[in-house]
Each structure stands twice: as structure tokens, then as C-alpha cells.
Design a protein around this motif. Structure first.
Motif, PDB file in Angstrom:
ATOM      1  N   TYR A 167      -7.560 -87.600 -78.617  1.00 20.09           N
ATOM      2  CA  TYR A 167      -8.300 -87.530 -79.806  1.00 20.09           C
ATOM      3  C   TYR A 167      -9.924 -87.496 -78.927  1.00 20.09           C
ATOM      4  O   TYR A 167     -10.727 -86.905 -79.408  1.00 20.09           O
ATOM      5  CB  TYR A 167      -8.560 -88.905 -80.775  1.00 20.09           C
ATOM      6  CG  TYR A 167      -9.565 -88.825 -81.851  1.00 20.09           C
ATOM      7  CD1 TYR A 167      -9.783 -88.401 -83.029  1.00 20.09           C
ATOM      8  CD2 TYR A 167     -10.776 -89.575 -81.325  1.00 20.09           C
ATOM      9  CE1 TYR A 167     -10.741 -88.299 -83.716  1.00 20.09           C
ATOM     10  CE2 TYR A 167     -11.926 -89.724 -82.166  1.00 20.09           C
ATOM     11  CZ  TYR A 167     -11.693 -88.994 -83.487  1.00 20.09           C
ATOM     12  OH  TYR A 167     -12.882 -88.992 -84.387  1.00 20.09           O
ATOM     13  N   ALA A 168      -9.837 -88.324 -78.018  1.00 15.83           N
ATOM     14  CA  ALA A 168     -10.929 -88.326 -77.130  1.00 15.83           C
ATOM     15  C   ALA A 168     -11.332 -87.051 -76.460  1.00 15.83           C
ATOM     16  O   ALA A 168     -12.453 -86.712 -76.280  1.00 15.83           O
ATOM     17  CB  ALA A 168     -10.950 -89.562 -76.078  1.00 15.83           C
ATOM     18  N   VAL A 169     -10.349 -86.380 -76.358  1.00 18.63           N
ATOM     19  CA  VAL A 169     -10.672 -84.842 -75.779  1.00 18.63           C
ATOM     20  C   VAL A 169     -10.594 -83.705 -76.886  1.00 18.63           C
ATOM     21  O   VAL A 169     -10.586 -82.704 -76.580  1.00 18.63           O
ATOM     22  CB  VAL A 169      -9.654 -84.428 -74.771  1.00 18.63           C
ATOM     23  CG1 VAL A 169      -9.768 -85.487 -73.465  1.00 18.63           C
ATOM     24  CG2 VAL A 169      -8.338 -84.619 -75.502  1.00 18.63           C
ATOM     25  N   GLY A 170     -10.807 -84.248 -78.240  1.00 16.42           N
ATOM     26  CA  GLY A 170     -10.625 -83.238 -79.080  1.00 16.42           C
ATOM     27  C   GLY A 170      -9.794 -83.241 -80.195  1.00 16.42           C
ATOM     28  O   GLY A 170     -10.192 -82.401 -80.949  1.00 16.42           O
ATOM     29  N   ALA A 171      -8.560 -83.494 -79.951  1.00 14.39           N
ATOM     30  CA  ALA A 171      -7.417 -83.465 -81.173  1.00 14.39           C
ATOM     31  C   ALA A 171      -7.839 -84.062 -82.161  1.00 14.39           C
ATOM     32  O   ALA A 171      -8.428 -85.256 -82.358  1.00 14.39           O
ATOM     33  CB  ALA A 171      -6.409 -84.057 -80.411  1.00 14.39           C
ATOM     34  N   ARG A 172      -7.398 -83.339 -83.329  1.00 20.23           N
ATOM     35  CA  ARG A 172      -7.809 -83.801 -84.617  1.00 20.23           C
ATOM     36  C   ARG A 172      -6.375 -83.859 -85.460  1.00 20.23           C
ATOM     37  O   ARG A 172      -6.588 -84.790 -86.682  1.00 20.23           O
ATOM     38  CB  ARG A 172      -9.061 -83.238 -85.381  1.00 20.23           C
ATOM     39  CG  ARG A 172     -10.114 -83.637 -84.627  1.00 20.23           C
ATOM     40  CD  ARG A 172     -10.810 -84.873 -84.658  1.00 20.23           C
ATOM     41  NE  ARG A 172     -12.042 -85.287 -84.061  1.00 20.23           N
ATOM     42  CZ  ARG A 172     -12.153 -85.601 -82.635  1.00 20.23           C
ATOM     43  NH1 ARG A 172     -11.327 -85.606 -81.822  1.00 20.23           N
ATOM     44  NH2 ARG A 172     -13.475 -85.584 -82.205  1.00 20.23           N
ATOM     45  N   ARG A 173      -5.487 -83.073 -85.389  1.00 21.03           N
ATOM     46  CA  ARG A 173      -4.448 -83.000 -86.214  1.00 21.03           C
ATOM     47  C   ARG A 173      -3.045 -83.288 -85.441  1.00 21.03           C
ATOM     48  O   ARG A 173      -2.793 -82.909 -84.434  1.00 21.03           O
ATOM     49  CB  ARG A 173      -4.441 -81.462 -86.671  1.00 21.03           C
ATOM     50  CG  ARG A 173      -5.567 -80.813 -87.506  1.00 21.03           C
ATOM     51  CD  ARG A 173      -5.420 -79.481 -87.852  1.00 21.03           C
ATOM     52  NE  ARG A 173      -6.753 -79.183 -88.276  1.00 21.03           N
ATOM     53  CZ  ARG A 173      -6.671 -77.842 -88.872  1.00 21.03           C
ATOM     54  NH1 ARG A 173      -5.754 -77.002 -89.216  1.00 21.03           N
ATOM     55  NH2 ARG A 173      -7.984 -77.223 -89.650  1.00 21.03           N
ATOM     56  N   PHE A 174      -2.327 -84.155 -86.017  1.00 19.30           N
ATOM     57  CA  PHE A 174      -1.142 -84.922 -85.477  1.00 19.30           C
ATOM     58  C   PHE A 174      -0.037 -84.653 -86.494  1.00 19.30           C
ATOM     59  O   PHE A 174      -0.117 -85.038 -87.655  1.00 19.30           O
ATOM     60  CB  PHE A 174      -1.463 -86.288 -85.052  1.00 19.30           C
ATOM     61  CG  PHE A 174      -2.649 -86.340 -84.011  1.00 19.30           C
ATOM     62  CD1 PHE A 174      -2.314 -86.299 -82.656  1.00 19.30           C
ATOM     63  CD2 PHE A 174      -3.944 -86.579 -84.439  1.00 19.30           C
ATOM     64  CE1 PHE A 174      -3.512 -86.384 -81.584  1.00 19.30           C
ATOM     65  CE2 PHE A 174      -4.910 -86.826 -83.689  1.00 19.30           C
ATOM     66  CZ  PHE A 174      -4.723 -86.552 -82.335  1.00 19.30           C
ATOM     67  N   PHE A 175       1.024 -84.356 -85.972  1.00 16.96           N
ATOM     68  CA  PHE A 175       2.158 -84.643 -86.705  1.00 16.96           C
ATOM     69  C   PHE A 175       3.190 -85.303 -85.900  1.00 16.96           C
ATOM     70  O   PHE A 175       3.339 -85.177 -84.626  1.00 16.96           O
ATOM     71  CB  PHE A 175       3.142 -83.207 -86.763  1.00 16.96           C
ATOM     72  CG  PHE A 175       4.368 -83.439 -87.189  1.00 16.96           C
ATOM     73  CD1 PHE A 175       4.670 -83.700 -88.571  1.00 16.96           C
ATOM     74  CD2 PHE A 175       5.623 -83.358 -86.293  1.00 16.96           C
ATOM     75  CE1 PHE A 175       5.888 -83.844 -89.155  1.00 16.96           C
ATOM     76  CE2 PHE A 175       6.885 -83.426 -86.782  1.00 16.96           C
ATOM     77  CZ  PHE A 175       7.250 -83.787 -87.919  1.00 16.96           C
ATOM     78  N   LEU A 176       3.732 -86.432 -86.695  1.00 20.82           N
ATOM     79  CA  LEU A 176       4.521 -87.437 -86.117  1.00 20.82           C
ATOM     80  C   LEU A 176       5.984 -87.544 -86.882  1.00 20.82           C
ATOM     81  O   LEU A 176       5.901 -87.786 -88.110  1.00 20.82           O
ATOM     82  CB  LEU A 176       4.055 -88.697 -85.862  1.00 20.82           C
ATOM     83  CG  LEU A 176       2.798 -88.756 -84.890  1.00 20.82           C
ATOM     84  CD1 LEU A 176       1.447 -88.692 -85.610  1.00 20.82           C
ATOM     85  CD2 LEU A 176       2.851 -89.908 -83.914  1.00 20.82           C
ATOM     86  N   GLY A 177       7.146 -87.323 -86.205  1.00 21.87           N
ATOM     87  CA  GLY A 177       8.381 -87.563 -87.017  1.00 21.87           C
ATOM     88  C   GLY A 177       8.964 -88.975 -86.624  1.00 21.87           C
ATOM     89  O   GLY A 177       8.888 -89.280 -85.513  1.00 21.87           O
ATOM     90  N   GLY A 178       9.093 -89.643 -87.641  1.00 19.24           N
ATOM     91  CA  GLY A 178       9.783 -90.879 -87.455  1.00 19.24           C
ATOM     92  C   GLY A 178      11.152 -90.826 -87.049  1.00 19.24           C
ATOM     93  O   GLY A 178      11.979 -89.939 -86.911  1.00 19.24           O
ATOM     94  N   VAL A 179      11.733 -92.042 -86.390  1.00 20.41           N
ATOM     95  CA  VAL A 179      12.997 -92.162 -86.009  1.00 20.41           C
ATOM     96  C   VAL A 179      14.051 -92.086 -87.128  1.00 20.41           C
ATOM     97  O   VAL A 179      13.687 -92.576 -88.242  1.00 20.41           O
ATOM     98  CB  VAL A 179      13.188 -93.443 -85.320  1.00 20.41           C
ATOM     99  CG1 VAL A 179      14.548 -93.758 -84.716  1.00 20.41           C
ATOM    100  CG2 VAL A 179      12.375 -93.305 -83.845  1.00 20.41           C
ATOM    101  N   GLY A 180      15.129 -91.367 -86.970  1.00 19.80           N
ATOM    102  CA  GLY A 180      16.086 -91.148 -88.123  1.00 19.80           C
ATOM    103  C   GLY A 180      16.956 -92.538 -88.169  1.00 19.80           C
ATOM    104  O   GLY A 180      17.007 -93.316 -87.441  1.00 19.80           O
ATOM    105  N   ALA A 181      17.979 -92.111 -89.060  1.00 17.14           N
ATOM    106  CA  ALA A 181      19.191 -93.347 -88.941  1.00 17.14           C
ATOM    107  C   ALA A 181      20.057 -93.264 -87.746  1.00 17.14           C
ATOM    108  O   ALA A 181      21.164 -92.703 -87.869  1.00 17.14           O
ATOM    109  CB  ALA A 181      19.729 -93.247 -90.259  1.00 17.14           C
ATOM    110  N   ILE A 182      19.458 -93.726 -86.669  1.00 17.02           N
ATOM    111  CA  ILE A 182      20.231 -93.552 -85.407  1.00 17.02           C
ATOM    112  C   ILE A 182      21.676 -94.382 -85.393  1.00 17.02           C
ATOM    113  O   ILE A 182      22.339 -94.106 -84.434  1.00 17.02           O
ATOM    114  CB  ILE A 182      19.272 -94.053 -84.321  1.00 17.02           C
ATOM    115  CG1 ILE A 182      18.919 -95.411 -84.338  1.00 17.02           C
ATOM    116  CG2 ILE A 182      18.188 -92.988 -84.004  1.00 17.02           C
ATOM    117  CD1 ILE A 182      18.039 -95.918 -83.276  1.00 17.02           C
TER     118      ILE A 182
END
Length: 222
Positions: free
Chosen positions: A68-83
Motif C-alpha cells: 500500500y505504501a508504494v501505491g497498491a490499492r486493489r488486493f485479492f486474497l484467497g482464504g485457506v480451504g478445508a485442508i
């Protein structure tokens, strides 16, 4: 040399900032960290499961803030599945049931991740994200395998050897199933292409049940 410095050299400060702000930064991590924890007596001595999960969330938060500090604004994060329900875990159970402990802490990590993302959005101007509930969609597929996805096999791997094809990994000399499209898992750990297609379609266009607070299409078009 960091990516940020490369962009600055090639584009200049203003253009680099604009490029970064419009880019999508995707993170699909966490499963291996949990596998390492449960497989390491030393890690389990050093941290309780809750402490370890909290550390995972805190470490990822620091990385997101750096971006974010270097300009990133859009983030996709995938949660952990049923491991706990992957073939390599089911084969350890005489009934081929899921490992409840592993699933429990996967959910705990996902809950911590969602709370952290919501906190960052409330504090950082322009911070936008899409969290995908990998655990939730995998459970939906498992519970509605034949009607939801047309799967006939949700426990055994397609490629491997031994019980549930999960004793020996997918190596050149092992057998493969005759129809990988009706298997949920390709090998000891990973889903088949058929499963992945459902996951990708859902994370891109899915409802708020799985995509919080928005899906990826909404994120990139906003």
C-alpha cells in the motif's frame, strides 16, 4: 532490484504510482504454513495454534501495508480451504473422514484474515479488497458433489498410488483415474482442473456468500 524501483525507472514516479494503483495484487497463501505447523513438533512447542495463526495474519498484514505504501490499492486474497479434507489427510483416518483440527484452524485463520482486511479498509484511504472463501466453496462442492459439480469422487485423488491414491504422490510410474473430471482432487493436495474451474468462476463472479465484500470482477472494474 525491487519491482517498485523497476517501475520508477521505466515509467517515472507519477506513471508508476498510477500503474500500481490500478493493478491487482493477488495472494493465495496460508495452507503450507498450517501444514508446516502441524507437521513440526518444534513449531508446536514454540507457539499455540492460536498464536501461530495470529502470527500468520500479522505477517501478511505487514506485507499488504508495504505494498500500500508504494501505491497498491486493489488486493485479492484467497482464504485457506478445508485442508483437513484433502486426500493426504483423509487417508490417515480409518473412516476416511476429514481432520477436524486442521479444518478448525483453517477457519480461524480465515476469520482473522477477514477481520484484518476490514481493519485496513477502514484505516487506509483507497484500500479495496476481495476476500474469497475457499473453505466455503470447497465445503459446498463436497456436500453437493454430484448435483453441484458432477463429481463422483470427493475423497480419493485422481493421480497417485495406494489407499485413496494418497500414499504415493503423483509420479510418472503411478496410476491415474480414467476420468479426472469426476474427481474433486488431482493428487494428494491439489484440486483437479474441474474443481479449480468452479473456484475461479466463483471468485470472479460469485455472490457475497463467498466473495467479501465484493467479487474480483467488481474489484477490478471499480
Amino acid at each position: 532490484m525491487s519491482l517498485n524501483k523497476i517501475l520508477l525507472m521505466k515509467l517515472g514516479s507519477s506513471a508508476a504510482q498510477n500503474h500500481t494503483s490500478k493493478s491487482l495484487f493477488a495472494f493465495v497463501i496460508g495452507s503450507n504454513d498450517l501444514f508446516d505447523y502441524f507437521g513440526s513438533p518444534n513449531l508446536r512447542k514454540q507457539n499455540t495454534p492460536q498464536q501461530y495463526v495470529d502470527l500468520m495474519v500479522t505477517t501478511l498484514k505487514q506485507q499488504l501495508m508495504r505494498l500500500y505504501a508504494v501505491g497498491a490499492r486493489r488486493f485479492f486474497l484467497g482464504g485457506v480451504g478445508a485442508i483437513g479434507c484433502i486426500p493426504v489427510e483423509r487417508v490417515k483416518n480409518k473412516t476416511h473422514g476429514c481432520n477436524a483440527e486442521h479444518n478448525f484452524w483453517a477457519v480461524k485463520y480465515n476469520d482473522g484474515l477477514k477481520a484484518m482486511l476490514n481493519e485496513l479498509k477502514s484505516k487506509l484511504r483507497g484500500f479495496n479488497y476481495s476476500f474469497f472463501d475457499t473453505y466455503g466453496i470447497m465445503q459446498t462442492i463436497t456436500q453437493n458433489a454430484s448435483t453441484y459439480a458432477g463429481f463422483n469422487e470427493i475423497e480419493a485423488a485422481c493421480c497417485g498410488f495406494g489407499e485413496l491414491r494418497a500414499v504415493v504422490p503423483c509420479l510418472p510410474f503411478v496410476t491415474q483415474c480414467s476420468n479426472r473430471t469426476d474427481h474433486m482432487f488431482w493428487d494428494l493436495y491439489h484440486p483437479t482442473e474441474a474443481t479449480t474451474r468452479i473456484v475461479v468462476d466463483t471468485l470472479f463472479d460469485g455472490p457475497s456468500r463467498y466473495c467479501v465484500p465484493i467479487n474480483v470482477r467488481q474489484l477490478v472494474s471499480g
